[in-house]
Design an enzyme around this catalytic site. Structure first.
Site, mmCIF file in Angstrom:
data_model
loop_
_atom_site.group_PDB
_atom_site.id
_atom_site.type_symbol
_atom_site.label_atom_id
_atom_site.label_comp_id
_atom_site.label_asym_id
_atom_site.label_seq_id
_atom_site.Cartn_x
_atom_site.Cartn_y
_atom_site.Cartn_z
ATOM 1 N N ALA A 1 -2.828 63.249 -8.793
ATOM 2 C CA ALA A 1 -2.251 64.091 -7.745
ATOM 3 C C ALA A 1 -1.370 65.174 -8.361
ATOM 4 O O ALA A 1 -1.354 66.317 -7.914
ATOM 5 C CB ALA A 1 -1.447 63.245 -6.757
ATOM 6 N N ARG B 1 -1.944 70.773 0.547
ATOM 7 C CA ARG B 1 -0.673 71.387 0.143
ATOM 8 C C ARG B 1 -0.501 72.811 0.646
ATOM 9 O O ARG B 1 0.532 73.408 0.470
ATOM 10 C CB ARG B 1 -0.524 71.354 -1.386
ATOM 11 C CG ARG B 1 -0.047 70.011 -1.860
ATOM 12 C CD ARG B 1 0.414 70.080 -3.296
ATOM 13 N NE ARG B 1 1.851 70.203 -3.413
ATOM 14 C CZ ARG B 1 2.467 71.060 -4.195
ATOM 15 N NH1 ARG B 1 1.783 71.906 -4.907
ATOM 16 N NH2 ARG B 1 3.763 71.089 -4.263
ATOM 17 N N HIS C 1 1.964 66.125 -13.922
ATOM 18 C CA HIS C 1 2.416 67.500 -14.193
ATOM 19 C C HIS C 1 2.473 67.740 -15.699
ATOM 20 O O HIS C 1 2.014 68.755 -16.192
ATOM 21 C CB HIS C 1 3.815 67.757 -13.621
ATOM 22 C CG HIS C 1 3.960 67.456 -12.168
ATOM 23 N ND1 HIS C 1 5.089 66.861 -11.651
ATOM 24 C CD2 HIS C 1 3.131 67.651 -11.126
ATOM 25 C CE1 HIS C 1 4.940 66.715 -10.341
ATOM 26 N NE2 HIS C 1 3.770 67.179 -10.001
#
Ligand code: SF4
Lengths: 74, 493
Positions: free
Chosen positions: B65, B96, B195
């Site tokens: 994700a 998003r 990330h």
């Protein structure tokens, strides 16, 4: 032997950053801190101590390997 | 309701912890704190970025994700393959609201879902062949794509596919960048590691593509906007301010961004970081490798915007500094009117936040501009360095909660009684049913942008229309209302 990213902040102080640990601290003292010889024991503002192989002063920012000497107060 | 004192807040935390078994109590205690803004370092009071406890309700996501959904997904001219079973990509598809310009399916692919749709046989025999094949198919069906990224879902790491080799081969075959990303969902404790992995993949597979190529004409005012995902148009309302002050925005990472912009980023003079949590890694890398300095900025609410514009301008010459003042001046009448209109309606209202990795601290200023107070905040997947930056923004004795559990959050809300909660979709309906006004602060509740001066006007309107919506007075059934006490009604008759 964590990899440490070192850079100077606006006040010319050394910022010490260990990505894996999200450790972002100001280095209070550096044992050897001249253009010819840099490194040795580095004391961070949280009380922990790291050791860098003494060497000619690197061009900051730079990533170097350090040895953790003592964890300071946890 | 009056604010809780430090002692009351501490007691509240203890009370909430009481229901847990011993080990869980010990663990969760480290993640809940009463803010003390005088502290320099957050690790004295709070622990973060640790594995969630089995058995509690967490709202965290996975590494996939973080990589596909957050960092890579918005790069609009690339095709991002959700490599593995179909669900991971389909259930998170387009959620998003990263806006972009382009024709979807032709030269932009943001809201589409590409997946290798793993079946049993792919798990048993490996999915490399299928992956190679779908990349050729993609190239045939969508020839205007500028590259492909392979976003690994859990099974890829488990069955040990060699996606790097497939990527290299495919890249040669289609003569475009193909980036394998090892962001299997099981890595790390939250989307945060995703990330980081995504940043590293950009570093290894994209950033160097134009090293040594000086054909891109640069200016002394080139900057890149890093960590703005253009949710509801956020990056656009930010970019205009930077351009108006005289800077040239070379790249947007990654909202409405392109791979070409990313490749050009090593040529800029300064990297501007909005979401520190998700993209500080690449900024630090560029600082080391290309000597590009970076700074964090905050475009939520006029106070922080002005502060940030001046901070950015200070790193350039007088023309930019004058530009910053000009921009602030130009929008002054506009944002003062917004404050004049909404502050009287929102003054003194108390807010509790629980968002991802940046907003729990970044939106505080915008609420304060409207006379509101943030009395509790916390991150899903923040790290120590995020909390370091948060304790200074929050008031004394306010609540701070890390990776808060569903139970804890509800109990805190019952006691603190905020006038508004800003959190995610998973929390939304619980609190609405409890009769508390709620804004979904991940994708702006289908609104936005909230960045910049234009965004602030929308932010203020949204908070007002949520908080002062007459529906909240109707939540309680009439016979439970105190003023409908039958005896009292009878007595007054
Ligand atoms: S944890 Fe694994 S299976 Fe679940 S959404 Fe993430 S990548 Fe997919």
């Amino acid at each position: 032997m964590p990899s440490v990213m070192l850079k100077k902040n606006a006040e010319g102080k050394l910022i010490f950053y260990v990505p894996k640990k999200d450790l972002e601290e100001i280095a209070e003292t550096v044992e050897f801190d001249s253009p010819e010889l840099w490194g040795g024991e580095v004391l961070l503002s949280d009380g922990s101590k790291y050791y860098f192989e003494p060497q000619a002063q690197p061009d900051f920012p730079v990533t170097l390997r350090a040895k953790r000497l003592d964890s300071g107060e946890e | 309701m009056a604010a809780l004192t430090r002692e009351e807040t501490e007691a509240l935390i203890q009370e909430v912890l009481e229901v847990y078994p011993e080990a869980a109590k010990k663990d969760r205690a480290k993640h809940l704190a009463v803010n003390d803004p005088t502290l320099e370092k957050s690790n004295k009071c709070i622990t973060s970025n640790r594995k969630s406890l089995p058995g509690v309700m967490t709202v965290r996501g996975c590494a996939y994700a973080g990589s596909k959904g957050v960092v890579w997904g918005p790069i609009k001219d690339m095709i991002h393959i959700s490599h593995g079973p179909v669900g991971c990509g389909q259930y998170s598809r387009a959620g998003r609201r990263n806006y972009y310009v382009g024709t979807t399916g032709v030269n932009a692919f943001g809201t589409m879902n590409f997946t290798s749709d793993f079946q049993e046989k792919d798990i048993v025999f490996g999915g490399d062949k299928k992956l190679a094949k779908i990349m050729l198919e993609i190239e045939e069906l969508f020839p205007l794509n500028k590259g492909i990224s392979i976003q690994s879902e859990c099974p890829i790491g488990l069955i040990g596919d060699d996606i790097e080799a497939v990527a290299k081969k495919a890249s040669k075959a289609i003569d475009k960048p193909v980036v394998p990303v090892r962001c299997e969902g099981f890595r790390g404790v939250s989307q945060s590691l995703g990330h980081h992995i995504a940043n590293d993949a950009i570093r290894d597979w994209v950033l160097e593509n134009r090293d040594g190529d000086e054909s891109f004409p640069t200016t002394p005012y080139d900057v890149a906007v890093i960590g703005d995902y253009n949710i509801g148009g956020d990056a656009w309302s930010s970019r205009t301010l930077l351009e108006e002050m005289g800077l040239r925005v070379v790249a947007q990472w990654s909202g409405d961004g392109t791979i070409a912009e990313m490749e050009k980023t090593p040529k800029v003079k300064l990297n501007l970081i909005h979401c520190y949590r998700s993209m500080n890694y690449i900024a630090r890398h560029m600082e080391e490798k290309y000597k590009i300095p970076w700074i964090e900025y905050n475009f939520f609410g006029p106070t922080k915007i002005a502060e940030s514009l001046r901070k950015i301008a200070a790193l350039f010459d007088e023309t930019i500094q004058a530009g910053a003042e000009r921009v602030i001046e130009r929008y002054k009448a506009e944002y003062e009117a917004v404050i004049a209109k909404y502050k009287p309606r929102l003054q003194g209202k108390r807010v509790m936040l629980y968002v991802g990795g940046l907003r729990p601290r970044h939106v505080i200023g915008a609420y304060e501009d409207l006379g509101m107070e943030v009395v509790g905040t916390g991150y899903e997947f923040g790290h120590n360095d995020d909390y370091d930056r948060t304790i200074k923004e929050m008031g004394n004795a306010t609540l701070i909660y890390d990776d808060v559990t569903g139970y804890e959050f509800e109990e805190f809300v019952k006691r603190v009684k905020p006038d508004l909660i800003g959190s995610g979709i998973k929390e939304k309906y619980i609190f609405q049913k409890m009769g508390i006004p709620f804004r979904q602060m991940h994708s702006w509740d289908y609104s936005g942008p909230y960045h910049g001066y234009d965004g602030f006007a929308i932010f203020a309107r949204d908070m007002d229309m949520t908080l002062n919506n007459p529906c909240w007075k109707q939540v309680q059934v009439p016979w439970k209302k105190a003023d409908n006490d039958p005896i009292a009604v009878a007595a007054s008759a």
